[in-house]
Motif scaffolding. Structure first.
Motif, PDB file in Angstrom:
ATOM      1  N   ASN A  58      -8.724   3.714   6.449  1.00  0.00           N
ATOM      2  CA  ASN A  58      -7.786   3.245   5.435  1.00  0.00           C
ATOM      3  C   ASN A  58      -7.078   1.970   5.880  1.00  0.00           C
ATOM      4  O   ASN A  58      -6.946   1.021   5.101  1.00  0.00           O
ATOM      5  CB  ASN A  58      -6.767   4.339   5.107  1.00  0.00           C
ATOM      6  N   ASN A 109      -7.568  -1.457   3.903  1.00  0.00           N
ATOM      7  CA  ASN A 109      -6.415  -2.182   3.352  1.00  0.00           C
ATOM      8  C   ASN A 109      -6.398  -3.629   3.846  1.00  0.00           C
ATOM      9  O   ASN A 109      -6.102  -4.549   3.087  1.00  0.00           O
ATOM     10  CB  ASN A 109      -5.109  -1.504   3.786  1.00  0.00           C
ATOM     11  N   LYS A 141      -2.818  -1.819  -6.285  1.00  0.00           N
ATOM     12  CA  LYS A 141      -4.210  -2.070  -6.731  1.00  0.00           C
ATOM     13  C   LYS A 141      -4.504  -1.136  -7.900  1.00  0.00           C
ATOM     14  O   LYS A 141      -5.114  -0.079  -7.714  1.00  0.00           O
ATOM     15  CB  LYS A 141      -5.180  -1.770  -5.587  1.00  0.00           C
ATOM     16  N   GLY A 174      -3.839   6.491   0.426  1.00  0.00           N
ATOM     17  CA  GLY A 174      -4.353   6.172   1.760  1.00  0.00           C
ATOM     18  C   GLY A 174      -3.308   6.276   2.854  1.00  0.00           C
ATOM     19  O   GLY A 174      -3.463   7.035   3.817  1.00  0.00           O
TER      20      GLY A 174
HETATM   21 MG   LIG Z   1      -5.649   2.064   1.085  1.00  0.00          MG
END
Ligand SMILES: [Mg+2]
Ligand SMILES: Nc1ncnc2c1ncn2[C@@H]1O[C@H](COP(=O)(O)OP(=O)(O)OP(=O)(O)O)[C@@H](O)[C@H]1O
Length: 429
Positions: free
Chosen positions: A314, A318, A375, A383
């Motif tokens: 994650n 990211n 997002k 996440g």
């Molecule tokens: Mg994420």
């Protein structure tokens, strides 16, 4: 008036007159005088009877008053208790009269309309949006048909309320319970169940692909080394074999990724970071991103490797999102220590940094919240929330620094794991 000064003459002027008269006329008519004396005695008797009846009635009235006072006090105590119960309730409570005016609201209900006068005002003046929401329809039904109605309502601020509206007297009592958190937890559970199912599916597909893949790789090897194949054919076979080895790598990583560790085991964090980067290889190929690795030779930790892999997948995912196609990605592991109060705790520090877009103060304050994402189309916002849970399960901590200064933007996530910690067993089967 006491019994001592209550002489018959003082009370009854007729007795006084009669008494004066008897004294004046005694000398004249002794018979009449005797009659008068008897009359006075009778009157005295009557007065005494009256007095004791009045006393009895007064005592009875006193007792009735005391009973009424006790009943009123009991009613007051009951009302107070009821008020305390509604104030202690986890529901917002509103009591309305037949004209929809608020007759009572508890503190929680008052907090729904901060700074507003509530008592005595019609409910829909205080919360105008409720009139045309499902609430308005249900409440009008409860008022008109004198029935209880229970339903869920989403408020403009994004809160979910479980609402019950019941008739009381000729008005209504409304209970509202904020169930936003419970709904989010349910949603979270549903999503993680879905993710787990997708993971199991991916894992079993990868497993099935692995066998034919190995056969094809072997066949290509034979073609490559066959005497009858021309040079061109050998080159094609070589190319096909190298592409297939990438596929095979992805399949192996997917299998490793999903295979959750049941209990803690010693794993090198640099191996975990490498395996995550291998998973992102396909995505990295289409980007101009340079990956820098700086790993400590001794970066092994007793941990649930599958969970830790999920954390760094994650963080790296990211970072790649923030890089938007180009930039630098740094990964570093090193022995370090952290402070827990005045105690020095030895451990491992892992840094994942990027020189991407960076994040706003608002994002930095909220990024560990479940469902917080910038997002809207691609992110779930779970996440970092999940990652933080895993890190804390390992007794660790995560810190973030970020800047959006033009030319110097970027983000650094720093994760610290103590070397000694009772890592819990994974929940996964
Ligand atoms: Mg994420
Ligand atoms: N390296 C980073 N650079 C800039 N912003 C970041 C970075 N890492 C996280 N963020 C911000 O934190 C938010 C939350 O991240 P998180 O990983 O929890 O959810 P997500 O990436 O949006 O969705 P997903 O659940 O798919 O991971 C992101 O939407 C993003 O705005």
């Amino acid at each position: 008036m006491t019994e001592h000064n209550l002489t018959p003459e003082a009370v009854n002027p007729a007795i006084a007159n009669a008494s004066h008269r008897t004294q004046r006329e005694a000398a004249v008519n002794p018979i009449e005088y005797t009659q008068l004396i008897a009359e006075v005695a009778t009157l005295r008797l009557l007065l005494e009877v009256n007095e004791s009846t009045a006393l009895l009635q007064a005592q009875r009235a006193d007792r009735a008053m005391a009973r009424l006072r006790e009943a009123a006090e009991a009613r007051e105590a009951q009302a107070n208790q009821l008020r305390q119960v509604t104030e202690a309730s986890i529901d917002s409570v509103f009591v309305l009269d037949a004209a929809w005016r608020v007759q009572y609201v508890n503190a929680l209900g008052g907090a729904l309309a901060p700074g507003q006068e509530i008592l005595g005002r019609p409910l829909f003046d205080i919360f105008p949006y409720l009139e045309h929401a499902a609430f308005g329809r249900h409440a009008r039904q409860a008022m008109a048909e004198r029935v209880q109605v229970c339903f869920l309502e989403l408020c403009p601020a994004g809160q979910w309320f479980e609402i019950s509206v019941s008739p009381v007297g000729d008005g209504l009592v409304i209970f509202l319970r904020d169930v936003t958190n419970a709904r989010q937890q349910d949603e979270l559970l549903r999503r993680s169940e879905k993710l787990a199912a997708v993971g199991r599916l991916a894992s079993s597909i990868s497993h099935e692909i692995n066998n034919p893949l190995e056969s094809v790789v072997n066949l290509l090897y034979l073609i490559e080394h066959s005497d009858s194949a021309g040079d061109e054919m050998r080159t094609y076979a070589q190319l096909a074999a190298s592409e297939l080895s990438r596929v095979s790598h992805i399949v192996t990583q997917t299998l490793k990724f999903h295979r959750q560790s049941v209990s803690a085991q010693h794993s090198r964090l640099s191996d975990i970071l490498d395996s995550v980067i291998a998973l992102f290889q396909g995505r990295l190929l289409g980007m101009k991103v340079r990956v820098h690795r700086r790993f400590d030779a001794d970066d092994s930790l007793s941990c649930l490797a599958g969970d830790i892999r999920q954390v760094f997948a994650n963080l790296i995912g990211n970072a790649l999102d923030a890089l938007q196609g180009q930039g630098e990605l740094w990964m570093r592991t090193r022995r370090s220590c952290d402070w827990s109060g005045s105690e020095r705790v030895p451990g491992l520090r892992i840094t994942v940094a990027d020189n991407g877009s960076g994040m706003s103060d608002h994002t930095r304050r909220n990024l560990f919240e479940a469902f917080y994402t910038t997002k809207p189309n691609t992110g779930t916002g779970l996440g970092l929330w999940v990652s933080q849970g895993i890190i804390q399960n390992h007794g660790g901590r995560v810190r973030v620094r970020s800047s959006q200064r033009p030319g110097r933007s970027g983000t650094v996530f720093s994760v610290f794991f103590p070397l000694v910690h009772n890592t819990p067993d994974s929940d996964h089967p």
